[in-house]
Design an enzyme around this catalytic site. Structure first.
Site, PDB file in Angstrom:
ATOM      1  N   ASP A   1      38.737 -39.048 -46.738  1.00  0.00           N
ATOM      2  CA  ASP A   1      37.330 -38.652 -46.771  1.00  0.00           C
ATOM      3  C   ASP A   1      36.978 -37.993 -45.434  1.00  0.00           C
ATOM      4  O   ASP A   1      37.158 -38.605 -44.369  1.00  0.00           O
ATOM      5  CB  ASP A   1      36.511 -39.941 -46.977  1.00  0.00           C
ATOM      6  CG  ASP A   1      35.028 -39.718 -47.111  1.00  0.00           C
ATOM      7  OD1 ASP A   1      34.499 -38.765 -46.506  1.00  0.00           O
ATOM      8  OD2 ASP A   1      34.401 -40.530 -47.809  1.00  0.00           O
TER       9      ASP A   1
ATOM     10  N   HIS B   1      36.031 -37.436 -50.379  1.00  0.00           N
ATOM     11  CA  HIS B   1      34.657 -37.949 -50.449  1.00  0.00           C
ATOM     12  C   HIS B   1      33.965 -37.612 -51.768  1.00  0.00           C
ATOM     13  O   HIS B   1      32.895 -38.155 -52.045  1.00  0.00           O
ATOM     14  CB  HIS B   1      33.851 -37.348 -49.279  1.00  0.00           C
ATOM     15  CG  HIS B   1      32.505 -37.969 -49.061  1.00  0.00           C
ATOM     16  ND1 HIS B   1      32.345 -39.238 -48.544  1.00  0.00           N
ATOM     17  CD2 HIS B   1      31.241 -37.503 -49.288  1.00  0.00           C
ATOM     18  CE1 HIS B   1      31.044 -39.522 -48.445  1.00  0.00           C
ATOM     19  NE2 HIS B   1      30.356 -38.493 -48.899  1.00  0.00           N
TER      20      HIS B   1
ATOM     21  N   SER C   1      27.889 -42.251 -51.032  1.00  0.00           N
ATOM     22  CA  SER C   1      27.605 -41.676 -49.714  1.00  0.00           C
ATOM     23  C   SER C   1      26.233 -42.145 -49.214  1.00  0.00           C
ATOM     24  O   SER C   1      26.029 -43.353 -49.085  1.00  0.00           O
ATOM     25  CB  SER C   1      27.707 -40.147 -49.801  1.00  0.00           C
ATOM     26  OG  SER C   1      27.744 -39.576 -48.516  1.00  0.00           O
TER      27      SER C   1
END
Lengths: 293, 293
Positions: B238, B271, B160
Protein backbone atom coordinates in the site's frame (compact mmCIF):
# COMPACT_ATOMS: atom_id res chain seq x y z
CA UNK A 1 7.71 -9.70 -17.36
CA UNK A 2 9.27 -8.28 -20.52
CA UNK A 3 10.60 -9.30 -23.93
CA UNK A 4 11.24 -7.57 -27.23
CA UNK A 5 7.63 -8.47 -28.18
CA UNK A 6 5.86 -6.80 -25.27
CA UNK A 7 6.34 -4.67 -22.16
CA UNK A 8 4.60 -4.99 -18.80
CA UNK A 9 2.98 -1.70 -17.78
CA UNK A 10 0.98 -2.30 -14.59
CA UNK A 11 0.48 -5.16 -12.14
CA UNK A 12 -2.17 -5.60 -9.44
CA UNK A 13 -2.33 -8.50 -7.03
CA UNK A 14 -5.92 -9.72 -6.88
CA UNK A 15 -7.40 -12.92 -5.46
CA UNK A 16 -3.84 -14.16 -4.89
CA UNK A 17 -3.21 -13.91 -8.65
CA UNK A 18 -2.30 -10.90 -10.82
CA UNK A 19 -4.01 -8.64 -13.30
CA UNK A 20 -1.36 -7.11 -15.54
CA UNK A 21 -1.45 -4.70 -18.45
CA UNK A 22 1.04 -4.83 -21.30
CA UNK A 23 1.91 -2.95 -24.47
CA UNK A 24 3.02 -4.49 -27.74
CA UNK A 25 4.06 -3.10 -31.12
CA UNK A 26 1.25 -4.15 -33.43
CA UNK A 27 1.77 -4.78 -37.14
CA UNK A 28 -1.95 -5.21 -37.76
CA UNK A 29 -2.69 -1.81 -36.21
CA UNK A 30 0.53 -0.08 -37.20
CA UNK A 31 1.25 1.19 -33.71
CA UNK A 32 1.37 0.41 -30.03
CA UNK A 33 -1.49 -1.60 -28.54
CA UNK A 34 -2.40 -2.35 -24.93
CA UNK A 35 -3.81 -5.58 -23.57
CA UNK A 36 -4.55 -7.08 -20.16
CA UNK A 37 -4.20 -10.57 -18.71
CA UNK A 38 -5.46 -12.06 -15.45
CA UNK A 39 -3.19 -14.78 -14.10
CA UNK A 40 -5.00 -17.00 -11.55
CA UNK A 41 -2.96 -18.09 -8.51
CA UNK A 42 -2.85 -21.71 -9.69
CA UNK A 43 -1.40 -20.59 -13.04
CA UNK A 44 1.30 -18.54 -11.29
CA UNK A 45 2.18 -21.51 -9.10
CA UNK A 46 2.07 -24.14 -11.84
CA UNK A 47 4.17 -21.98 -14.15
CA UNK A 48 6.84 -21.63 -11.48
CA UNK A 49 6.92 -25.39 -10.97
CA UNK A 50 6.77 -26.31 -14.67
CA UNK A 51 7.66 -23.46 -17.09
CA UNK A 52 6.53 -25.55 -20.09
CA UNK A 53 2.99 -26.13 -18.83
CA UNK A 54 0.18 -24.73 -21.04
CA UNK A 55 -2.96 -23.08 -19.66
CA UNK A 56 -6.58 -22.70 -20.71
CA UNK A 57 -7.76 -19.14 -21.35
CA UNK A 58 -10.90 -17.11 -21.96
CA UNK A 59 -10.74 -14.07 -24.24
CA UNK A 60 -13.01 -11.18 -23.29
CA UNK A 61 -13.89 -8.48 -25.84
CA UNK A 62 -15.17 -5.17 -24.47
CA UNK A 63 -17.87 -3.01 -26.05
CA UNK A 64 -17.94 0.54 -27.44
CA UNK A 65 -15.95 3.20 -25.51
CA UNK A 66 -14.25 0.54 -23.37
CA UNK A 67 -10.60 -0.39 -23.03
CA UNK A 68 -8.46 -3.35 -21.96
CA UNK A 69 -8.67 -2.73 -18.18
CA UNK A 70 -12.36 -1.96 -17.77
CA UNK A 71 -13.46 -5.51 -16.92
CA UNK A 72 -10.74 -5.60 -14.26
CA UNK A 73 -12.11 -2.35 -12.81
CA UNK A 74 -15.83 -3.11 -13.02
CA UNK A 75 -16.14 -6.88 -12.90
CA UNK A 76 -13.65 -8.24 -10.36
CA UNK A 77 -16.28 -10.87 -9.59
CA UNK A 78 -15.36 -12.37 -12.97
CA UNK A 79 -11.68 -12.42 -12.03
CA UNK A 80 -12.57 -14.07 -8.72
CA UNK A 81 -14.33 -16.82 -10.62
CA UNK A 82 -11.37 -17.10 -13.02
CA UNK A 83 -9.10 -17.42 -9.98
CA UNK A 84 -11.27 -20.21 -8.57
CA UNK A 85 -11.37 -22.05 -11.91
CA UNK A 86 -7.69 -21.54 -12.76
CA UNK A 87 -8.80 -19.91 -16.02
CA UNK A 88 -6.60 -17.19 -17.55
CA UNK A 89 -8.45 -14.22 -19.00
CA UNK A 90 -7.14 -12.11 -21.88
CA UNK A 91 -8.43 -8.60 -22.61
CA UNK A 92 -7.56 -6.88 -25.92
CA UNK A 93 -8.14 -3.15 -26.36
CA UNK A 94 -11.13 -2.10 -28.49
CA UNK A 95 -9.42 -0.11 -31.28
CA UNK A 96 -6.23 1.60 -32.42
CA UNK A 97 -5.40 4.53 -30.14
CA UNK A 98 -2.87 6.56 -32.09
CA UNK A 99 -3.86 6.22 -35.74
CA UNK A 100 -4.52 9.96 -36.04
CA UNK A 101 -7.22 9.57 -38.69
CA UNK A 102 -9.53 12.54 -39.16
CA UNK A 103 -12.95 11.84 -37.67
CA UNK A 104 -11.91 8.87 -35.54
CA UNK A 105 -12.92 10.62 -32.32
CA UNK A 106 -16.07 12.35 -33.61
CA UNK A 107 -18.55 9.90 -32.08
CA UNK A 108 -18.31 7.28 -29.34
CA UNK A 109 -19.83 4.60 -31.58
CA UNK A 110 -17.07 4.62 -34.21
CA UNK A 111 -13.29 4.97 -34.32
CA UNK A 112 -11.21 5.23 -31.16
CA UNK A 113 -12.71 2.83 -28.59
CA UNK A 114 -14.91 1.34 -31.32
CA UNK A 115 -12.95 -0.78 -33.79
CA UNK A 116 -15.64 -3.47 -34.32
CA UNK A 117 -13.17 -6.39 -34.41
CA UNK A 118 -12.92 -6.37 -38.23
CA UNK A 119 -10.15 -5.87 -40.80
CA UNK A 120 -11.06 -2.72 -42.71
CA UNK A 121 -10.65 -2.63 -46.49
CA UNK A 122 -11.45 1.03 -47.14
CA UNK A 123 -9.02 3.93 -46.72
CA UNK A 124 -8.25 5.84 -44.58
CA UNK A 125 -9.21 3.05 -42.11
CA UNK A 126 -7.60 0.00 -43.75
CA UNK A 127 -4.09 0.86 -42.61
CA UNK A 128 -4.90 0.77 -38.90
CA UNK A 129 -8.38 -0.58 -38.18
CA UNK A 130 -7.56 -4.29 -38.28
CA UNK A 131 -8.71 -5.45 -34.87
CA UNK A 132 -9.75 -8.84 -36.26
CA UNK A 133 -6.17 -9.72 -37.19
CA UNK A 134 -4.87 -8.10 -34.03
CA UNK A 135 -7.08 -10.25 -31.78
CA UNK A 136 -7.16 -13.52 -33.68
CA UNK A 137 -3.61 -13.62 -35.01
CA UNK A 138 -0.88 -11.42 -33.57
CA UNK A 139 -2.10 -11.10 -29.98
CA UNK A 140 -3.05 -14.74 -29.98
CA UNK A 141 0.40 -15.69 -31.25
CA UNK A 142 1.97 -13.53 -28.57
CA UNK A 143 0.05 -15.01 -25.62
CA UNK A 144 0.70 -18.53 -26.86
CA UNK A 145 4.42 -17.81 -27.25
CA UNK A 146 5.08 -15.78 -24.11
CA UNK A 147 2.33 -16.65 -21.62
CA UNK A 148 1.93 -20.37 -22.23
CA UNK A 149 -1.67 -20.13 -23.39
CA UNK A 150 -2.70 -23.53 -24.75
CA UNK A 151 -3.46 -23.29 -28.51
CA UNK A 152 -6.16 -25.91 -28.10
CA UNK A 153 -7.82 -24.50 -24.98
CA UNK A 154 -9.11 -21.04 -25.79
CA UNK A 155 -12.65 -19.72 -25.67
CA UNK A 156 -14.17 -16.32 -26.33
CA UNK A 157 -16.74 -14.05 -24.70
CA UNK A 158 -17.73 -10.43 -25.22
CA UNK A 159 -20.16 -7.65 -24.37
CA UNK A 160 -22.25 -5.53 -26.76
CA UNK A 161 -20.06 -4.77 -29.80
CA UNK A 162 -17.51 -7.02 -28.08
CA UNK A 163 -20.27 -9.64 -28.07
CA UNK A 164 -20.54 -9.13 -31.82
CA UNK A 165 -16.78 -9.68 -31.88
CA UNK A 166 -17.00 -12.95 -29.96
CA UNK A 167 -19.92 -14.31 -32.06
CA UNK A 168 -18.11 -13.43 -35.30
CA UNK A 169 -14.62 -14.56 -34.32
CA UNK A 170 -15.90 -17.86 -32.98
CA UNK A 171 -17.98 -18.61 -36.07
CA UNK A 172 -15.08 -17.74 -38.42
CA UNK A 173 -12.60 -19.87 -36.43
CA UNK A 174 -14.45 -22.94 -35.21
CA UNK A 175 -11.25 -24.95 -34.97
CA UNK A 176 -9.46 -22.33 -32.86
CA UNK A 177 -11.94 -21.46 -30.10
CA UNK A 178 -13.60 -24.11 -27.99
CA UNK A 179 -16.68 -22.14 -26.96
CA UNK A 180 -18.38 -18.78 -27.31
CA UNK A 181 -20.68 -16.60 -25.25
CA UNK A 182 -21.88 -13.02 -25.21
CA UNK A 183 -23.60 -10.44 -23.03
CA UNK A 184 -26.09 -8.23 -24.88
CA UNK A 185 -24.29 -8.67 -28.21
CA UNK A 186 -24.92 -6.77 -31.44
CA UNK A 187 -25.97 -9.89 -33.32
CA UNK A 188 -26.80 -8.62 -36.79
CA UNK A 189 -24.30 -5.88 -37.60
CA UNK A 190 -25.42 -5.28 -41.19
CA UNK A 191 -28.87 -4.28 -39.92
CA UNK A 192 -27.82 -2.42 -36.75
CA UNK A 193 -27.37 1.37 -36.72
CA UNK A 194 -23.96 0.91 -35.09
CA UNK A 195 -22.82 -1.73 -37.58
CA UNK A 196 -24.14 0.04 -40.67
CA UNK A 197 -22.47 3.33 -39.78
CA UNK A 198 -19.17 1.58 -39.03
CA UNK A 199 -19.16 -0.84 -41.97
CA UNK A 200 -19.93 1.93 -44.47
CA UNK A 201 -16.69 3.55 -43.44
CA UNK A 202 -14.60 0.43 -42.89
CA UNK A 203 -15.66 -1.49 -46.03
CA UNK A 204 -17.36 1.07 -48.24
CA UNK A 205 -21.08 1.50 -48.83
CA UNK A 206 -21.47 -1.07 -51.59
CA UNK A 207 -19.35 -3.95 -50.36
CA UNK A 208 -22.14 -5.93 -48.74
CA UNK A 209 -20.21 -9.18 -49.21
CA UNK A 210 -17.51 -7.82 -46.88
CA UNK A 211 -20.10 -6.57 -44.40
CA UNK A 212 -21.59 -10.06 -44.25
CA UNK A 213 -18.23 -11.60 -43.30
CA UNK A 214 -18.58 -9.88 -39.94
CA UNK A 215 -22.27 -10.46 -39.25
CA UNK A 216 -23.16 -13.10 -36.65
CA UNK A 217 -26.50 -13.96 -38.28
CA UNK A 218 -24.95 -14.36 -41.74
CA UNK A 219 -22.23 -16.56 -40.27
CA UNK A 220 -24.87 -18.73 -38.61
CA UNK A 221 -26.09 -19.45 -42.16
CA UNK A 222 -22.56 -20.08 -43.43
CA UNK A 223 -22.20 -22.63 -40.62
CA UNK A 224 -25.60 -24.18 -41.33
CA UNK A 225 -26.02 -27.66 -39.92
CA UNK A 226 -22.97 -27.55 -37.64
CA UNK A 227 -25.14 -27.46 -34.52
CA UNK A 228 -23.08 -24.75 -32.84
CA UNK A 229 -23.47 -24.09 -29.12
CA UNK A 230 -23.47 -20.40 -28.18
CA UNK A 231 -24.56 -18.84 -24.87
CA UNK A 232 -26.14 -15.36 -24.85
CA UNK A 233 -27.59 -13.33 -21.98
CA UNK A 234 -29.72 -10.29 -22.73
CA UNK A 235 -31.47 -7.87 -20.34
CA UNK A 236 -34.96 -6.73 -21.29
CA UNK A 237 -34.40 -3.25 -19.83
CA UNK A 238 -31.31 -2.74 -22.01
CA UNK A 239 -31.57 0.72 -23.63
CA UNK A 240 -30.01 -0.63 -26.86
CA UNK A 241 -32.40 -3.59 -27.03
CA UNK A 242 -33.79 -4.53 -29.47
CA UNK A 243 -32.87 -1.91 -32.12
CA UNK A 244 -29.06 -2.05 -32.04
CA UNK A 245 -28.71 -5.65 -30.88
CA UNK A 246 -31.42 -7.43 -32.92
CA UNK A 247 -31.34 -10.43 -30.61
CA UNK A 248 -34.44 -12.02 -32.17
CA UNK A 249 -32.72 -12.12 -35.58
CA UNK A 250 -29.92 -14.16 -34.05
CA UNK A 251 -32.37 -16.48 -32.34
CA UNK A 252 -34.12 -17.02 -35.68
CA UNK A 253 -30.78 -17.55 -37.48
CA UNK A 254 -29.93 -20.24 -34.95
CA UNK A 255 -33.26 -22.00 -35.40
CA UNK A 256 -33.16 -21.81 -39.18
CA UNK A 257 -29.62 -23.12 -39.47
CA UNK A 258 -29.67 -25.97 -37.00
CA UNK A 259 -27.71 -24.40 -34.14
CA UNK A 260 -28.09 -24.63 -30.40
CA UNK A 261 -28.10 -20.96 -29.37
CA UNK A 262 -29.13 -20.49 -25.72
CA UNK A 263 -30.51 -16.97 -25.47
CA UNK A 264 -31.51 -16.08 -21.92
CA UNK A 265 -33.73 -13.03 -21.56
CA UNK A 266 -33.16 -11.47 -18.13
CA UNK A 267 -36.05 -9.51 -16.68
CA UNK A 268 -35.24 -6.05 -15.35
CA UNK A 269 -31.56 -5.97 -16.34
CA UNK A 270 -29.84 -3.17 -18.26
CA UNK A 271 -26.91 -3.08 -20.72
CA UNK A 272 -24.08 -2.39 -18.31
CA UNK A 273 -21.84 -3.92 -15.69
CA UNK A 274 -24.59 -4.56 -13.10
CA UNK A 275 -26.02 -6.96 -15.71
CA UNK A 276 -22.64 -8.47 -16.67
CA UNK A 277 -21.69 -8.95 -13.02
CA UNK A 278 -24.92 -10.77 -12.29
CA UNK A 279 -24.32 -13.43 -14.94
CA UNK A 280 -20.53 -13.50 -15.41
CA UNK A 281 -20.02 -16.50 -13.14
CA UNK A 282 -22.39 -18.62 -15.22
CA UNK A 283 -20.48 -17.69 -18.40
CA UNK A 284 -17.12 -18.62 -16.88
CA UNK A 285 -18.55 -21.92 -15.67
CA UNK A 286 -19.93 -22.55 -19.17
CA UNK A 287 -16.56 -21.99 -20.82
CA UNK A 288 -14.56 -23.83 -18.20
CA UNK A 289 -16.74 -26.90 -18.60
CA UNK A 290 -16.21 -26.86 -22.38
CA UNK A 291 -12.47 -26.24 -21.97
CA UNK A 292 -12.15 -29.10 -19.50
CA UNK A 293 -13.80 -31.71 -21.71
CA UNK B 1 -39.39 5.01 -3.91
CA UNK B 2 -39.97 8.57 -2.77
CA UNK B 3 -41.10 10.61 0.21
CA UNK B 4 -40.68 14.17 1.38
CA UNK B 5 -37.50 13.04 3.15
CA UNK B 6 -35.67 11.61 0.14
CA UNK B 7 -35.85 11.08 -3.62
CA UNK B 8 -34.75 8.04 -5.61
CA UNK B 9 -32.30 9.01 -8.36
CA UNK B 10 -31.04 5.82 -10.01
CA UNK B 11 -31.84 2.11 -9.79
CA UNK B 12 -29.85 -0.86 -11.12
CA UNK B 13 -30.96 -4.46 -10.89
CA UNK B 14 -28.03 -6.54 -9.72
CA UNK B 15 -27.86 -10.09 -8.38
CA UNK B 16 -31.68 -10.13 -8.44
CA UNK B 17 -31.70 -7.24 -5.94
CA UNK B 18 -31.28 -3.50 -6.51
CA UNK B 19 -28.61 -0.88 -6.00
CA UNK B 20 -30.30 2.51 -5.77
CA UNK B 21 -29.04 6.04 -5.27
CA UNK B 22 -31.04 8.67 -3.44
CA UNK B 23 -30.83 12.34 -2.51
CA UNK B 24 -31.94 13.89 0.76
CA UNK B 25 -32.03 17.43 2.11
CA UNK B 26 -29.43 17.37 4.90
CA UNK B 27 -29.64 19.60 7.95
CA UNK B 28 -26.22 18.52 9.19
CA UNK B 29 -24.61 19.50 5.88
CA UNK B 30 -26.94 22.38 5.01
CA UNK B 31 -27.64 21.09 1.51
CA UNK B 32 -28.49 18.15 -0.66
CA UNK B 33 -26.68 14.86 -0.01
CA UNK B 34 -26.54 11.64 -2.01
CA UNK B 35 -26.47 8.12 -0.63
CA UNK B 36 -26.72 4.59 -2.01
CA UNK B 37 -28.37 1.41 -0.75
CA UNK B 38 -28.10 -2.17 -1.94
CA UNK B 39 -31.29 -4.16 -1.38
CA UNK B 40 -30.65 -7.93 -1.52
CA UNK B 41 -33.31 -10.03 -3.28
CA UNK B 42 -34.43 -11.61 0.00
CA UNK B 43 -34.98 -8.14 1.50
CA UNK B 44 -37.08 -7.06 -1.50
CA UNK B 45 -39.17 -10.22 -1.22
CA UNK B 46 -39.55 -10.18 2.56
CA UNK B 47 -40.50 -6.49 2.51
CA UNK B 48 -43.26 -7.19 -0.02
CA UNK B 49 -44.61 -10.00 2.13
CA UNK B 50 -44.30 -8.17 5.45
CA UNK B 51 -43.88 -4.37 5.20
CA UNK B 52 -43.10 -4.11 8.91
CA UNK B 53 -40.13 -6.49 8.86
CA UNK B 54 -36.77 -5.00 9.90
CA UNK B 55 -33.47 -5.83 8.19
CA UNK B 56 -29.82 -6.08 9.17
CA UNK B 57 -27.48 -3.65 7.42
CA UNK B 58 -23.80 -2.91 6.91
CA UNK B 59 -22.66 0.69 6.50
CA UNK B 60 -19.71 1.22 4.17
CA UNK B 61 -17.68 4.44 4.33
CA UNK B 62 -15.57 5.31 1.27
CA UNK B 63 -12.13 6.91 1.32
CA UNK B 64 -10.72 10.17 -0.05
CA UNK B 65 -11.97 11.30 -3.50
CA UNK B 66 -14.72 8.66 -3.50
CA UNK B 67 -18.49 8.99 -3.63
CA UNK B 68 -21.59 7.00 -2.69
CA UNK B 69 -21.69 4.81 -5.82
CA UNK B 70 -18.04 3.82 -6.13
CA UNK B 71 -18.28 0.55 -4.21
CA UNK B 72 -21.21 -0.41 -6.46
CA UNK B 73 -19.04 0.31 -9.52
CA UNK B 74 -15.79 -1.24 -8.35
CA UNK B 75 -16.74 -3.93 -5.86
CA UNK B 76 -19.85 -5.73 -7.15
CA UNK B 77 -18.34 -8.85 -5.58
CA UNK B 78 -19.26 -7.28 -2.22
CA UNK B 79 -22.83 -6.74 -3.35
CA UNK B 80 -22.97 -10.36 -4.55
CA UNK B 81 -21.98 -11.49 -1.07
CA UNK B 82 -24.52 -9.09 0.47
CA UNK B 83 -27.15 -10.61 -1.84
CA UNK B 84 -26.21 -14.11 -0.70
CA UNK B 85 -26.28 -13.12 2.98
CA UNK B 86 -29.44 -11.01 2.77
CA UNK B 87 -27.46 -8.09 4.20
CA UNK B 88 -28.42 -4.55 3.18
CA UNK B 89 -25.52 -2.21 2.49
CA UNK B 90 -25.70 1.58 2.99
CA UNK B 91 -23.25 3.97 1.32
CA UNK B 92 -23.05 7.61 2.46
CA UNK B 93 -21.25 10.20 0.35
CA UNK B 94 -17.82 11.36 1.59
CA UNK B 95 -18.40 15.11 2.04
CA UNK B 96 -20.68 18.05 1.30
CA UNK B 97 -20.79 18.72 -2.46
CA UNK B 98 -22.23 22.21 -2.73
CA UNK B 99 -20.93 24.13 0.27
CA UNK B 100 -19.07 26.60 -1.93
CA UNK B 101 -16.32 27.24 0.64
CA UNK B 102 -13.12 28.77 -0.71
CA UNK B 103 -10.36 26.18 -0.85
CA UNK B 104 -12.57 23.12 -0.56
CA UNK B 105 -11.48 21.77 -3.95
CA UNK B 106 -7.79 22.77 -3.75
CA UNK B 107 -6.46 19.29 -2.88
CA UNK B 108 -7.92 15.80 -3.14
CA UNK B 109 -7.09 15.04 0.49
CA UNK B 110 -9.33 17.72 2.02
CA UNK B 111 -12.73 19.26 1.35
CA UNK B 112 -14.99 17.98 -1.40
CA UNK B 113 -14.71 14.18 -1.45
CA UNK B 114 -12.79 14.30 1.83
CA UNK B 115 -15.00 15.22 4.79
CA UNK B 116 -13.29 12.90 7.35
CA UNK B 117 -16.55 11.82 9.06
CA UNK B 118 -16.26 14.49 11.78
CA UNK B 119 -18.37 17.45 12.95
CA UNK B 120 -16.24 20.55 12.34
CA UNK B 121 -16.10 23.27 14.95
CA UNK B 122 -14.06 25.88 13.08
CA UNK B 123 -15.44 28.31 10.50
CA UNK B 124 -15.81 28.37 7.56
CA UNK B 125 -16.15 24.58 7.78
CA UNK B 126 -18.45 24.16 10.80
CA UNK B 127 -21.59 25.14 8.93
CA UNK B 128 -21.35 22.29 6.39
CA UNK B 129 -18.63 19.79 7.25
CA UNK B 130 -20.60 17.66 9.70
CA UNK B 131 -20.34 14.23 8.15
CA UNK B 132 -20.30 12.57 11.59
CA UNK B 133 -23.82 13.77 12.38
CA UNK B 134 -24.94 13.15 8.83
CA UNK B 135 -23.86 9.49 8.92
CA UNK B 136 -24.59 8.57 12.53
CA UNK B 137 -27.77 10.57 13.07
CA UNK B 138 -29.79 11.93 10.19
CA UNK B 139 -29.02 9.33 7.51
CA UNK B 140 -29.32 6.60 10.10
CA UNK B 141 -32.70 7.96 11.20
CA UNK B 142 -33.81 8.10 7.58
CA UNK B 143 -32.90 4.50 6.69
CA UNK B 144 -34.48 3.21 9.89
CA UNK B 145 -37.68 5.16 9.20
CA UNK B 146 -38.03 4.60 5.45
CA UNK B 147 -36.07 1.47 4.58
CA UNK B 148 -36.82 -0.73 7.59
CA UNK B 149 -33.23 -0.97 8.75
CA UNK B 150 -33.20 -2.63 12.16
CA UNK B 151 -31.93 -0.18 14.85
CA UNK B 152 -30.30 -3.10 16.67
CA UNK B 153 -28.69 -4.81 13.67
CA UNK B 154 -26.26 -2.37 12.10
CA UNK B 155 -22.52 -2.73 11.59
CA UNK B 156 -19.91 -0.53 9.99
CA UNK B 157 -16.98 -0.95 7.62
CA UNK B 158 -14.79 1.48 5.70
CA UNK B 159 -11.73 1.96 3.54
CA UNK B 160 -8.77 4.30 4.13
CA UNK B 161 -10.18 7.57 5.55
CA UNK B 162 -13.52 5.74 5.45
CA UNK B 163 -11.79 3.09 7.59
CA UNK B 164 -10.87 5.87 10.01
CA UNK B 165 -14.58 6.76 9.92
CA UNK B 166 -15.67 3.24 10.75
CA UNK B 167 -13.12 2.79 13.58
CA UNK B 168 -14.10 6.15 15.11
CA UNK B 169 -17.87 5.88 14.69
CA UNK B 170 -17.92 2.36 16.11
CA UNK B 171 -15.81 3.27 19.13
CA UNK B 172 -17.94 6.36 19.88
CA UNK B 173 -21.22 4.42 19.53
CA UNK B 174 -20.64 0.97 20.97
CA UNK B 175 -24.34 0.50 21.71
CA UNK B 176 -25.44 1.42 18.16
CA UNK B 177 -23.18 -0.67 15.91
CA UNK B 178 -22.77 -4.40 16.37
CA UNK B 179 -19.38 -4.79 14.71
CA UNK B 180 -16.63 -2.86 12.93
CA UNK B 181 -14.05 -3.55 10.26
CA UNK B 182 -11.77 -1.58 7.99
CA UNK B 183 -9.60 -1.91 4.90
CA UNK B 184 -6.31 -0.02 5.08
CA UNK B 185 -7.68 2.52 7.59
CA UNK B 186 -6.05 5.75 8.73
CA UNK B 187 -5.85 4.60 12.34
CA UNK B 188 -4.21 7.51 14.12
CA UNK B 189 -5.54 10.69 12.53
CA UNK B 190 -3.83 13.14 14.89
CA UNK B 191 -0.44 11.82 13.76
CA UNK B 192 -1.21 11.27 10.06
CA UNK B 193 -0.42 13.88 7.43
CA UNK B 194 -3.96 13.61 6.08
CA UNK B 195 -5.57 13.90 9.51
CA UNK B 196 -3.35 16.72 10.76
CA UNK B 197 -3.96 18.85 7.67
CA UNK B 198 -7.71 18.28 7.85
CA UNK B 199 -8.12 18.66 11.61
CA UNK B 200 -6.17 21.92 11.68
CA UNK B 201 -8.81 23.35 9.41
CA UNK B 202 -11.88 21.59 10.82
CA UNK B 203 -11.10 22.10 14.53
CA UNK B 204 -8.37 24.72 14.65
CA UNK B 205 -4.67 24.20 15.30
CA UNK B 206 -4.80 24.24 19.08
CA UNK B 207 -7.89 22.19 19.84
CA UNK B 208 -6.13 18.88 20.39
CA UNK B 209 -8.94 17.66 22.63
CA UNK B 210 -11.31 17.87 19.69
CA UNK B 211 -8.80 16.17 17.37
CA UNK B 212 -8.59 13.26 19.81
CA UNK B 213 -12.34 12.71 19.71
CA UNK B 214 -11.88 11.47 16.15
CA UNK B 215 -8.72 9.42 16.55
CA UNK B 216 -9.08 5.63 16.54
CA UNK B 217 -6.02 5.08 18.77
CA UNK B 218 -7.16 7.65 21.34
CA UNK B 219 -10.63 6.08 21.38
CA UNK B 220 -9.07 2.66 22.00
CA UNK B 221 -7.71 4.16 25.24
CA UNK B 222 -11.06 5.76 26.11
CA UNK B 223 -12.59 2.29 25.72
CA UNK B 224 -9.81 0.64 27.74
CA UNK B 225 -10.75 -2.77 29.11
CA UNK B 226 -13.86 -3.23 26.97
CA UNK B 227 -12.22 -5.99 24.93
CA UNK B 228 -13.48 -4.64 21.60
CA UNK B 229 -13.38 -6.84 18.50
CA UNK B 230 -12.29 -5.03 15.33
CA UNK B 231 -11.19 -6.57 12.03
CA UNK B 232 -8.59 -4.80 9.88
CA UNK B 233 -6.94 -5.84 6.61
CA UNK B 234 -3.85 -4.02 5.38
CA UNK B 235 -1.75 -4.58 2.26
CA UNK B 236 2.02 -4.33 2.65
CA UNK B 237 2.43 -2.81 -0.84
CA UNK B 238 0.00 0.00 0.00
CA UNK B 239 1.59 3.29 -1.11
CA UNK B 240 0.12 5.08 1.95
CA UNK B 241 1.41 2.45 4.39
CA UNK B 242 2.71 3.01 6.97
CA UNK B 243 3.03 6.83 7.01
CA UNK B 244 -0.57 7.92 6.53
CA UNK B 245 -2.22 4.87 8.08
CA UNK B 246 0.00 4.18 11.13
CA UNK B 247 -1.36 0.67 11.45
CA UNK B 248 1.23 -0.34 14.06
CA UNK B 249 0.03 2.44 16.38
CA UNK B 250 -3.45 0.96 16.28
CA UNK B 251 -2.13 -2.51 16.92
CA UNK B 252 -0.26 -1.20 19.94
CA UNK B 253 -3.31 0.75 21.18
CA UNK B 254 -5.31 -2.46 21.03
CA UNK B 255 -2.72 -4.41 22.98
CA UNK B 256 -2.25 -1.70 25.61
CA UNK B 257 -5.96 -1.23 26.22
CA UNK B 258 -7.16 -4.80 26.33
CA UNK B 259 -8.85 -5.05 22.95
CA UNK B 260 -9.06 -7.84 20.43
CA UNK B 261 -7.99 -6.11 17.20
CA UNK B 262 -7.35 -8.57 14.36
CA UNK B 263 -4.94 -6.87 11.98
CA UNK B 264 -4.18 -8.99 8.94
CA UNK B 265 -1.14 -7.93 6.91
CA UNK B 266 -1.62 -9.02 3.29
CA UNK B 267 1.52 -9.63 1.29
CA UNK B 268 1.72 -7.97 -2.10
CA UNK B 269 -1.58 -6.04 -1.93
CA UNK B 270 -2.01 -2.33 -2.64
CA UNK B 271 -4.40 0.34 -1.30
CA UNK B 272 -7.15 0.10 -3.90
CA UNK B 273 -10.09 -1.95 -5.07
CA UNK B 274 -8.04 -5.01 -6.17
CA UNK B 275 -7.16 -5.31 -2.45
CA UNK B 276 -10.69 -4.57 -1.19
CA UNK B 277 -12.20 -7.04 -3.65
CA UNK B 278 -9.87 -9.79 -2.53
CA UNK B 279 -10.96 -9.57 1.12
CA UNK B 280 -14.46 -8.07 0.99
CA UNK B 281 -16.22 -11.42 1.30
CA UNK B 282 -14.42 -12.20 4.55
CA UNK B 283 -15.49 -8.82 5.99
CA UNK B 284 -19.13 -9.36 5.06
CA UNK B 285 -19.04 -12.84 6.58
CA UNK B 286 -17.49 -11.36 9.75
CA UNK B 287 -20.25 -8.77 10.13
CA UNK B 288 -23.05 -11.11 9.18
CA UNK B 289 -21.96 -13.58 11.82
CA UNK B 290 -21.95 -10.85 14.48
CA UNK B 291 -25.31 -9.48 13.28
CA UNK B 292 -26.86 -12.95 13.35
CA UNK B 293 -25.88 -13.75 16.93
Amino acid sequence: MESSDYKEEESFKMFEGYFKTFTMQSEAIGGKMKFGIYFPPSVVKDHEEDPSKKFKALWYLHGLTCFESLFFQKCPLGLKKAADLGLMMIFPDTSPRDAGIEGETDHWSFGVGAGYYVDATQEPWAKNYNMYSHVTKELRDLVEKHFNVDPAKQSICGHSVGGHGSLVIFQKNLDRYVSCSAFAPMTNSINSGWGKNAFEKLFGEDNLDQWKEYDACELAAVNKGKNLDILVDQGDKDCFYPDYLLTENFKKAGEENGHNFSINMREGYDHGFPFINTFIESHLEYHDKKLSQ
